[in-house]
Every structure is written in C-alpha cells, then in structure tokens.
Write an enzyme that holds these catalytic residues in place. Structure first.
Site, mmCIF file in Angstrom:
data_model
loop_
_atom_site.group_PDB
_atom_site.id
_atom_site.type_symbol
_atom_site.label_atom_id
_atom_site.label_comp_id
_atom_site.label_asym_id
_atom_site.label_seq_id
_atom_site.Cartn_x
_atom_site.Cartn_y
_atom_site.Cartn_z
ATOM 1 N N ASP A 154 -100.241 -49.336 -21.148
ATOM 2 C CA ASP A 154 -100.881 -48.019 -21.235
ATOM 3 C C ASP A 154 -101.632 -47.984 -20.166
ATOM 4 O O ASP A 154 -101.379 -47.843 -18.855
ATOM 5 C CB ASP A 154 -101.492 -47.978 -22.622
ATOM 6 C CG ASP A 154 -102.066 -46.496 -22.935
ATOM 7 O OD1 ASP A 154 -101.252 -45.669 -23.179
ATOM 8 O OD2 ASP A 154 -103.187 -46.385 -22.901
ATOM 9 N N HIS A 195 -94.668 -47.293 -28.944
ATOM 10 C CA HIS A 195 -95.672 -47.422 -27.881
ATOM 11 C C HIS A 195 -96.453 -48.874 -27.798
ATOM 12 O O HIS A 195 -96.857 -49.279 -26.734
ATOM 13 C CB HIS A 195 -96.726 -46.305 -28.006
ATOM 14 C CG HIS A 195 -97.751 -46.294 -26.877
ATOM 15 N ND1 HIS A 195 -97.350 -45.966 -25.622
ATOM 16 C CD2 HIS A 195 -99.143 -46.542 -26.928
ATOM 17 C CE1 HIS A 195 -98.547 -46.047 -24.871
ATOM 18 N NE2 HIS A 195 -99.439 -46.308 -25.485
#
Length: 321
Positions: free
Chosen positions: A103, A298
């Site tokens: 991320d 994610h």
C-alpha cells in the site's frame, strides 16, 4: 513471531519502533507497511523471512503505533519517509537491503531506488504497482479523472475532516476497512465508493457480516487498540504530501529503476481498479516479475501469507546484495 524482538531505533531525527528478526550478519529485508497498518501487518512474513536466512526490519513507520508522530504535515513527505528507512540500515551497519512495501509502503519502496540508489538491492511491492511520474500534480490529475465523484484520496486532503471521521470510532473504522476492501461480486459497493454525496470514507464501506477468515478478533483488537491510542492523523498526513512529493522530485522525471523488482497484486483488490499495472516497463529497466493472486483483496500479506511468502522468497533468491 518466533524469535523476533522489538526495539526503538533512532533514525532521521526521530524514533521508530521496529520488529527485528534473523541473523544480524544476514542480508537485510525492510518491510514497510501501509495505511492504516503497523509492523504487525507483516507478522506472517517476519518469521518466514528470518528462517530463510534474512535479517528482517519491520518498523511502525512515522505517524504510526509506537513510533514518533511529528505534528507538521510536511514531515511526512517522501524524502523523510525513505530517509527513515536508510537510517535503519545505518543502525544495523548494512549498505543495502531489499525494500518490501504494501500500500503506501509500496510507494515508499518504489521511490527508494530513485532517491537512494546505493541503498537498494531490490524492490518488492504489494497492492500498488509502479507508475511513471504524472504530468500534473497528483490531486489535480485525480480531480480531472473523478470529477464530482467521491474519491478517498481527495477526501483525505483537508486536515481534520477524515481525521474526525476515522477517529470517532476506531473499532468501526478498522472493522469496515479490514472487511470492506475487497471487490464484491456485484460491484455495487465499489460503485458506491465513487458516488457523489456527503458521506465520508468509512460510511461508504460496507459493514461486514463477520470477520474475514484470515484475521482473528485478537488480531483486529491489536489494530483497534493502537489506533485508539494514536488516532489516524499520522497516516492521513502521508496522503497530504502527494502534491508536495511531486513538486520536490522534479529531477526524477524520466528516471528508471535498474534493480530487480517484484509486484504482487490481488485480483479482487479495489486499488487496482484505478491504478494501472501495465506501465511498469516505462519505469523499470531491470528484471521485473508480476504475481497476481486470484481472489485476493487489498490486505495481501495477511490474507494470503503462504502465496506472498513463496513469491517473496523466490524473488529474494534472485537478488545480489
């Protein structure tokens, strides 16, 4: 996490709380977490990498957990974020490391070989692929792309607004973020995330019916406890430097990465609906491999630790320190 230890390391004018494992004489691997995460997010990778013969350093990055949290927004620019990691290498006496990031941590590690080329042996990024430098400031490019629609990065820009929403109920924030950042089959939730309207970011995330199978209540409670104590402002300030990072790195226009690189993504990660994976060759001139994990969302290194560990270990064997 096995024989991992925790200590504070002085670096770049502040302190980072670092989880460390492995032989101190072994090749170094840095693990850089994303938003809103902690070094704890790498709990499945730290022992596996240490047991494979690597010296692992996983910090709570600045603004998070047990690390320093500067007040100034500009303290979270990309120069400081990468310099923090260089300081970790200095502390353990290592010239270079493989930098692994998820991320926002991926953005840090993609910038590391451009800003500190002598300190990077390889780069592995999860969830956020490398893209060329944009022609316009990033927030302007996002406004041009999304228009009047809601987009979380733009919502995060104004100090205090997202902070108040996320801080209001850290348990709700973390529960919805952990359970909601995966593309649903009907795509309705993904569309709702972009719809115009007064709702904030967390309000747009679905309330999960229960915890995903890959995280326990105790593990979630660890995040909730830390963010209840610290709040989310430190992490949000990273987003408020997107334009500053662009303005202060003009010399990197056209710069390329020559060290070996790996990208790991999840086919159900909503981040990849607005971030292109097909432009890596414009930035990377060294060896490059992409691994896509079918059905993964994610939180890759926590959702699919075995697949991520396998990909990382295969990649690390190709790197020359």
């Amino acid at each position: 996490m096995g024989l991992a230890t925790e200590r504070l390391i002085d670096t770049n004018g502040l302190q980072l709380r670092v989880i460390e494992a492995g032989d101190r004489d072994a090749p170094v691997v840095i693990l850089a977490h994303g938003f809103p995460e902690l070094a704890y997010s790498w709990r499945h990778q730290i022992p596996a990498l240490a047991e494979a013969g690597y010296h692992v350093l996983a910090p709570d990055q600045r603004g998070y957990g047990g690390s320093s949290c500067p007040e100034a927004i500009e303290a979270y620019n990309i120069h400081e974020l990468t310099a923090d990691m260089v300081g970790l290498l200095d502390d353990v006496g290592a010239e270079r490391a493989v930098w692994v990031g998820h991320d926002w941590g991926a953005i840090v590690v993609w910038n590391a070989p451009l800003l500190h080329p002598d300190r990077v042996a390889g780069v592995a990024a999860l969830s956020v692929p490398v893209v060329p430098r944009p022609r316009t400031p990033p927030t302007q490019a996002l406004r041009d792309r999304f228009g009047e629609n809601f987009f979380y990065i733009l919502y995060f820009q104004e100090p205090g607004v997202a902070d108040a929403e996320l801080n209001r109920d850290p348990a709700r924030t973390m529960r919805r973020m952990i359970g909601g950042l995966q593309l649903p089959g009907d795509q309705s939730a993904a569309l709702r995330m972009l719809a115009p309207g007064p709702e904030g970011f967390v309000d747009r995330l679905p309330e999960p019916p229960g915890l995903p199978g890959w995280i326990s209540q105790d593990e979630l409670d660890h995040y909730i406890s830390e963010f209840t104590r610290t709040g989310f402002t430190g992490g949000l300030n990273w987003y408020r430097n997107f334009d500053r990072n662009w303005e202060t790195t003009a010399e990197l226009n056209g710069a390329t990465i020559s060290v070996p690189c790996l990208f790991i993504g999840g086919t159900a990660d909503p981040v990849l609906t607005f971030t292109r994976r097909d432009r890596a060759s414009e930035v990377i001139t060294g060896p490059y491999r992409e691994v896509m994990i079918d059905g993964a969302g994610h939180w890759l290194q926590q959702e699919r630790p075995d697949e991520v560990n396998t990909a990382l270990l295969e990649f690390l064997r190709t790197v020359e320190w």
